[in-house]
Design a protein around this motif. Structure first.
Motif, short mmCIF file in Angstrom:
data_model
loop_
_atom_site.label_atom_id
_atom_site.label_comp_id
_atom_site.label_asym_id
_atom_site.label_seq_id
_atom_site.Cartn_x
_atom_site.Cartn_y
_atom_site.Cartn_z
N ARG A 235 -27.45 3.49 20.58
CA ARG A 235 -28.63 4.25 21.05
C ARG A 235 -28.32 5.71 21.35
NH1 ARG A 235 -30.64 0.07 25.49
NH2 ARG A 235 -31.03 -1.70 24.09
N LEU A 236 -27.08 5.97 21.77
CA LEU A 236 -26.71 7.35 22.09
C LEU A 236 -26.88 8.28 20.86
CD1 LEU A 236 -25.55 9.34 24.21
CD2 LEU A 236 -23.26 8.73 23.40
N TYR A 240 -28.97 11.78 20.70
CA TYR A 240 -28.47 13.04 20.14
C TYR A 240 -29.42 13.57 19.07
CZ TYR A 240 -23.86 13.71 22.24
OH TYR A 240 -22.84 13.98 23.11
N LEU A 260 -25.12 15.93 26.83
CA LEU A 260 -25.52 14.54 26.59
C LEU A 260 -24.32 13.60 26.61
CD1 LEU A 260 -27.95 14.99 23.56
CD2 LEU A 260 -28.60 14.54 25.94
N GLY A 261 -23.16 14.16 26.28
CA GLY A 261 -21.96 13.34 26.19
C GLY A 261 -21.23 13.15 27.51
N LYS A 264 -20.16 9.79 29.05
CA LYS A 264 -20.51 8.71 28.11
C LYS A 264 -19.30 7.99 27.52
CE LYS A 264 -24.91 9.09 28.42
NZ LYS A 264 -25.67 8.01 29.06
N GLU A 276 -25.21 2.51 25.17
CA GLU A 276 -25.55 3.91 25.42
C GLU A 276 -24.33 4.79 25.71
OE1 GLU A 276 -28.80 4.05 28.22
OE2 GLU A 276 -29.98 2.66 26.98
N SER A 278 -20.40 6.34 24.66
CA SER A 278 -19.85 6.96 23.45
C SER A 278 -18.58 6.24 23.02
CB SER A 278 -19.55 8.44 23.71
OG SER A 278 -18.90 9.01 22.59
#
Lengths: 320, 320
Positions: A235-236, A240, A260-261, A264, A276, A278
């Protein structure tokens, strides 16, 4: 014929485990070094104190050489460098090389310095500043990447410097090792395959995702702001996508996309949020099929590569 | 040990010249075939009549097998297929494979059919439909590309099908050939290196750009609309940037972005507009250093690869 990377780093096999933030701690690094390769602590955004503890932990777990990976664009870099200069781990690999001026100071402390580069020009500059070897990292790698692939980057860098070149990106088995050496490398660095090593302390759900991933498993995000990152799609990646569109439409800043990262990688790798978080991984995740101890991975890479190289002159039938 | 690709295609060396629109006409294709490889006419957007003429021209220039590359998303595809079924060139390579249902009809005419694929799933489907071999094309290639690089795609496809795999993408010298075979390929396809072949009729200014290009020479455009294309960076890349931003902001259609390329390949390759035309090229353009006759390129690839493979068992020193 002796291997320059083994001699330089004082290791049995020219196989490095790529430094991976929130993934390669002292446990994995020491296991790789005990297996005859070079284990590398991924310092990432580690506070300086924690880095000092990890270096101490690695020294307890192995008597063999190991390395620390520092990422120059990291906010903690200055403090991490103080720890490194004080503790003098045998090897430092240097990512996101903004400047090669930090190399001589580490060299003066007896540290072997190996910049991780994605382009020829920076490899040349690093050699001039005294780098001991170059890790040429192809765009199939996981995490922060460049644009040139291992097939092209390895021979270009090997032609451009006289110090040894270690190929990284897309290598996960003996065939990849042989290909890298054919392209001019004298060593290899693998990250993704070591994520599933038994001594790697990432969340078990992450390891399962790695073991099941196929050829279309990874995606590159944040290319539009100039910091492309490869990770397993979830979903991440969709989040992005949405924010990259906003950025390109002038509706948010590059920093908004970058942020956003934040956190994560930890959420995925340590806490197991595979939806969700990284899960940085290279394309070679599709080649990773089983969990093994780090030493078994290294032994398998060596034996597969040696067998393949021995049969290659007959397998390479280029005439009818 | 005999080579399956040579036997299948009735050629001396398992080296294919990639089909390149506005680049690989009968002149280049015949020169490659006369050199012992497989030359391929890039049909691209050719009207059916011109394709018929090119096939006839190739038959006059060589008595050896040659191929035609068809791109399935091309508006002329149906008419081109009629010509192909009538003329039955020895080999067809099939790009942008939307459907594998066209394979059996060509097979019935005695044509060897080799799909060009960028993912494992389509390779498997093509094998089931009777494809004779798979050309696995890594993302470092020029023109329309996928996302997986040669280092990873080649072994994945080789594990997934039992017909021969021909590696494409990033290969421009003997080292690349050896690497491809180590990864499981039984043949190679090169496009970019053959652009500078003496028999290639592209504009001399384009050849000069190819010979001078370095590791950062290419860029990928139109990724955002799902049809990524790699070409040498010039003003056209900037135009794409601008329109891709508009597209992502909802200010133009995907078709508007796609149409930016209309006629641009011809303008570069035939007319020599290196500033605003589309010089499709793979990353391996950085490895291309000299213009030679096509036969000399093939002879050099074979001799370099054989020498390298012979010394690889000793060069691959994986133990201290």
């Amino acid at each position: 014929m002796s291997n320059r990377v083994c001699e330089l780093l004082d290791i049995e096999h020219p196989i490095l485990q790529g430094g991976m933030t929130w993934v390669s701690d002292a446990s994995l690094a020491a296991a790789v070094s005990n297996g005859g390769g070079l284990g590398i602590i991924g310092a990432g955004a580690m506070p300086a104190d924690l880095l000092r503890q990890e270096i101490a932990a690695a020294r307890k777990l192995t008597s063999r050489p190991f390395g620390v990976n520092l990422i120059m664009i990291n906010p903690e870099f200055e403090q991490q460098m103080e720890v490194v200069l004080a503790e003098a781990p045998p090897v430092v690999t240097l990512g996101a090389v903004k400047s090669t001026a930090v190399i001589p100071g580490m060299k003066a402390r007896g540290i072997k310095v190996l910049p991780v580069v994605a382009a020829v020009a920076i490899a040349r500059r690093a050699e001039q500043q005294g780098a001991d070897a170059i890790i040429a990292e192809g765009s199939e790698s996981g995490g922060h990447i460049g644009e040139t692939t291992t097939m092209v980057l390895t021979p270009l860098v090997a032609r451009s410097v006289s110090i040894p070149v270690i190929a990284a990106g897309g290598i996960a088995d003996g065939a990849g090792v042989v290909a890298a050496f054919a392209l001019g490398a004298e060593g290899v660095q693998l990250g993704t395959r070591f994520v599933v090593a038994e001594e790697c302390t990432v969340h078990p759900d992450v390891k399962e995702k790695f073991l099941k991933a196929g050829d279309r498993a990874t995606a590159v995000t944040a290319r539009c702001i100039g910091y492309p990152v490869r990770a397993i799609k979830n979903r991440l990646a969709g989040v992005y996508d949405e924010w990259e569109r906003k950025y390109l439409a002038g509706q948010c800043s590059a920093m908004d996309v970058e942020n956003l990262g934040l956190g994560k990688l930890r959420e995925a790798m340590r806490d197991g949020d595979t939806k969700e978080g990284s899960m940085m991984a290279g394309q070679s995740v599709a080649l990773v099929e089983k969990a093994q101890p780090a030493a078994a991975i290294i032994a398998e890479l060596v034996s597969e590569a040696e067998s393949l190289a021995a049969e290659l002159p007959s397998r390479l039938s280029l005439r009818r």
